[in-house]
Design an enzyme around this catalytic site. Structure first.
Site, mmCIF file in Angstrom:
data_model
loop_
_atom_site.group_PDB
_atom_site.id
_atom_site.type_symbol
_atom_site.label_atom_id
_atom_site.label_comp_id
_atom_site.label_asym_id
_atom_site.label_seq_id
_atom_site.Cartn_x
_atom_site.Cartn_y
_atom_site.Cartn_z
ATOM 1 C CB SER A 17 -0.886 0.024 1.249
ATOM 2 O OG SER A 17 -0.113 0.290 2.414
ATOM 3 C CG ASP A 18 1.238 5.928 -1.239
ATOM 4 O OD1 ASP A 18 2.188 6.076 -0.439
ATOM 5 O OD2 ASP A 18 1.033 6.701 -2.188
ATOM 6 C CD1 TRP A 19 4.768 5.284 5.036
ATOM 7 C CD2 TRP A 19 4.605 4.103 3.146
ATOM 8 N NE1 TRP A 19 5.831 4.403 4.981
ATOM 9 C CE2 TRP A 19 5.759 3.671 3.835
ATOM 10 C CE3 TRP A 19 4.291 3.485 1.939
ATOM 11 C CZ2 TRP A 19 6.587 2.666 3.354
ATOM 12 C CZ3 TRP A 19 5.124 2.478 1.444
ATOM 13 C CH2 TRP A 19 6.252 2.088 2.158
ATOM 14 N N GLY A 38 -2.480 4.043 3.098
ATOM 15 C CA GLY A 38 -3.402 3.873 1.978
ATOM 16 C C GLY A 38 -4.107 2.532 1.963
#
Length: 749
Positions: free
Chosen positions: A227-229, A231
């Site tokens: 995941s993006d941070w 996210g």
């Protein structure tokens, strides 16, 4: 599901469920340097795993590293080999800083010219972006570091990026936005990062069709999806959709909530932060921040979901298997893997030394070489190259500092840097005067909106020697006087961008336009060097004698620009993005950008960038077309021919008395008889070639299958039958030769 090696399967069989869960959700890095951290499993000799930011250089907290030119500058070279070299160099520096995975490259297309992260991306054109992305991935992975291609997918704006849904049809996704990511997978990327945004209503972390079906199924991606941070939108949805790793896994001091309704608001007393005390641009950035109150969704909640039968137990095994597979791939599961740190004294020769290398002569040279090769000469009315002995006035609000990049997760602190003023003074034989002319343009950063971020700031890089800031307050009148006394005035201007916020306008900030116009009125000759993240307005371009686009050149800023201005090296960059009047881009409609009611409608379909301006219905000429770039040499195209159904050949002659580098661009026009609307032309291949003075070079260009074809919902990629006109060109608007290719029914890419 994928199968692991014997070593990976042995580890999986030996792990408890608790140990498996430790490998799918991030934790705090004890060393405090990594962007993301997994603690490993000490009992089984599985080492810690560190992930670090890296599109423009390694951003390890509290550390310094080589500040390379921005990704858009790399794309402007039209040379994937340079992307490969940069990727390898960043990987060596990551190893030197004890990091295992680089959160790079960024592969999103430049759809919106205002996007605050365009400098981290490569191009508006999917082929150029795909080839450059593949080069970067190959370079990183070959140095035993995991490449993390991001942000998957259709993440083309920072405005409302954590809420907006990119409403885009399947054909457009396939032909444009997915192509660089597929190229990354085919090049061996070990990791793919999901974007914050939604696509057609579903968050990317939970997007079963695009993650599990397309990425892991169709493309057979065998790495891990991270995941993006902050996210990760859910536990069950994300796990079942194919997300393998939640990052960062822990909230920051109770978290942060950028919009007041995306999480649980709080105040300083309970440790949370809602941005209520921020003002101006920092407050605007808060709208681009994810909900930091979420954490550990792949910890106990995932265990509970498995117990409840909501997530299959084998899904957790698949997550861990994919992560262990990449650890094994980069040599971290070997018994003698040891410490990856180094003493920064490596030679940077890419010999696979586990210690890595940082701030080496080879890396410094590469940073300068990319900056030079990516510089685009937009205009030249005979004033360039500069005469060695000319008296020069160097003007600009920020001429005493190198333009390293934009704000956010790509920020890199170098060991050393060269400002425009220092670079010009070092190269010039004549007198050099320096005047700022107007107030400095301050940097803008995502981190301005996070006052609780505890990032240790490294020492400042080595200062430029011999160049002092003018004692008087910057004033346009003083700059005008300095310019009037010189043979040539060189004005440096810049924009300001950051992750988390799009530009409000393509106008240069501050009084820079006014400064350029005033200097141009007074100077005998005026050259403007633009340092920008992408397209900007140039209202004074007809009043000046030359315009150079240098993007964000990184630590070698002044030295690289000076070498081009004085003609030591040819300006061989070409525009990877169209420059056009602000209201003429296809995203000028509010419904398309920034969207209405959290939906951005990609109604322009395939017609992004130069494809849009080629349409008969568009009554606007680009200011500078895609692929444009002048040279100090003089190139002529001869003897174009078809070699086979995927290769064309042309002879390039340099009629000048100086060496140069040409970028041969090959565009394809589809058959007129096709029943499906297609762009007027599409870039199908390119080659950057050095041509010495007075000599010729024969250039073969291989055409990309997917540029010849189109995506059909029923049949996949197909090539329409008929005659294709192949254009050999210097830009999308400067065709020099044409040849024809014939394809029959049934041809497939």
């Amino acid at each position: 599901m994928i199968g692991g090696s014997g070593r990976v399967e042995e580890l999986l069989a030996s792990m408890t469920r608790e140990e498996k869960l430790r490998l799918v959700s991030g934790r705090d890095d004890p060393a405090g340097t990594a962007t993301g951290y997994l603690p490993g499993v000490e009992r089984l000799d599985v080492p810690p795993f560190r992930l670090v930011d890296g599109p423009l250089g390694v951003r390890a907290e509290g550390e310094r590293a080589t500040a390379f030119p921005a990704s858009i500058a790399v794309a402007a070279t039209f040379d994937p080999d340079l992307a490969r070299e940069k990727g390898a160099a960043m990987a060596r520096e990551a190893r030197a800083l004890e990091q295992d995975a680089l959160l790079a490259p960024g592969a999103n297309l430049i759809r919106v010219p205002h996007c605050g992260r365009n400098f981290e991306y490569y191009s508006e054109e999917p082929l150029l972006a795909a080839e450059t992305t593949a080069g970067a991935v190959d370079g990183i992975q070959n140095e035993d570091v995991v490449a993390t291609v991001k942000h998957y997918v259709a993440n083309n704006q920072e405005t409302d990026r954590v809420r907006v849904s990119s409403e885009v049809d399947e054909r457009t996704l396939r032909e444009l936005y997915l192509r660089p990511f597929r190229a990354a997978v085919e090049a061996g990327a070990g990791s793919v990062m999901t974007a914050y945004n939604r696509v057609n209503g579903a968050y990317m972390s939970d997007h079963d069709r695009l993650v599990d079906d397309v990425l892991k199924g169709e493309w057979e991606f065998d790495g891990y999806v991270v995941s993006d941070w902050y996210g990760t939108e859910s536990t069950v949805g994300a796990a079942n959709a194919g997300l393998d790793l939640e990052m960062p896994g822990v909230a920051i001091d109770g978290g942060f909530d950028g919009d007041g309704d995306n999480g649980d608001d709080g105040d300083e007393e309970d440790g949370s932060f809602d941005g209520a005390d921020l003002e101006g641009e920092a407050a605007e950035i808060m709208g681009g921040l994810p909900d930091g109150t979420r954490g550990d969704l792949f910890g106990d909640p995932l265990a509970d979901a498995i117990d409840a039968g909501e997530v299959p137990a084998e899904r957790l095994d698949d997550m861990v298997r994919r992560i262990l597979g990449q650890l094994e791939r980069i040599g971290r599961l070997e018994n003698d893997a040891g410490d990856r740190s180094a003493g920064s004294d490596g030679d940077g020769d890419g010999d696979g030394d586990d210690a890595g290398a940082i701030d080496t002569p080879a890396h410094r040279d590469l940073a300068e070489r990319i900056a030079v090769r990516g510089t685009v000469l937009l205009e030249n009315d005979g004033v360039l190259p500069l005469e060695d002995g000319a008296d020069i006035s160097v003007v600009g609000p920020n001429v005493h500092e190198a333009k390293l990049g934009g704000g956010g997760s790509s920020e890199t602190t170098p060991f050393r840097s060269t400002s425009p003023a220092a670079g010009m003074e070092s190269r010039a034989d004549g007198a050099v005067t320096v005047a700022r002319g107007c107030e400095p343009i301050p940097d803008l950063s995502l981190f301005d909106a996070l006052p609780f971020v505890d990032g240790e700031v490294p020492d400042e890089p080595e200062a430029d020697a011999g160049v002092g800031i003018d004692a008087d307050e910057p004033a346009i009148d003083a700059a005008v006087r300095a310019a009037a006394d010189a043979d040539v005035a060189v004005v440096f201007v810049r924009d300001r961008t950051t992750e988390g916020k799009d530009r409000d306008s393509l106008r240069l900030p501050g009084r820079q336009d006014e400064l350029v116009e005033a200097v141009a009125d007074a100077a005998a000759a005026t050259v403007v060097v633009v340092q920008s993240s992408g397209p900007v307005r140039l209202p004074w371009r007809d009043a000046v004698d030359a315009v150079l686009e240098a993007w964000y050149p990184g630590q070698s800023d002044g030295a690289a620009v000076a070498s081009v201005l004085y003609g030591d090296r040819d300006p061989s960059g070409r525009l990877p993005v169209t420059f056009a009047p602000e209201g003429m881009y296809p995203t000028a409609d509010e419904r398309r950008y920034p969207g209405i009611e959290d939906e951005a409608h990609y109604e322009e379909g395939l017609f992004v960038g130069y494809r849009h301006f080629d349409r008969d219905s568009v009554d606007a000429e680009p200011t500078y077309p895609f692929g444009h770039g002048r040279s100090y040499a003089d190139f002529a195209y001869r003897d174009a021919a078809v070699v086979d159904d995927r290769t064309v050949r042309v002879t390039v002659e340099n009629g000048a008395d100086r060496d140069g580098r040409e970028v041969v661009q090959v565009y394809v026009r589809p058959p007129e008889s096709t029943a499906v609307e297609r762009p007027t032309r599409e870039l199908a291949g390119f080659e950057s070639v050095a041509v010495p003075a007075g000599e010729t070079r024969t250039v073969d260009v291989t055409l990309a299958d997917r540029a010849l074809g189109r995506y059909d919902a029923a049949d996949g990629w197909v090539i329409d039958s008929g005659t294709y006109t192949v254009e050999l060109a210097r830009s999308a608007r400067d065709v020099r030769k044409t040849v024809d290719l014939e394809f029959e029914d049934g041809t497939t890419p």
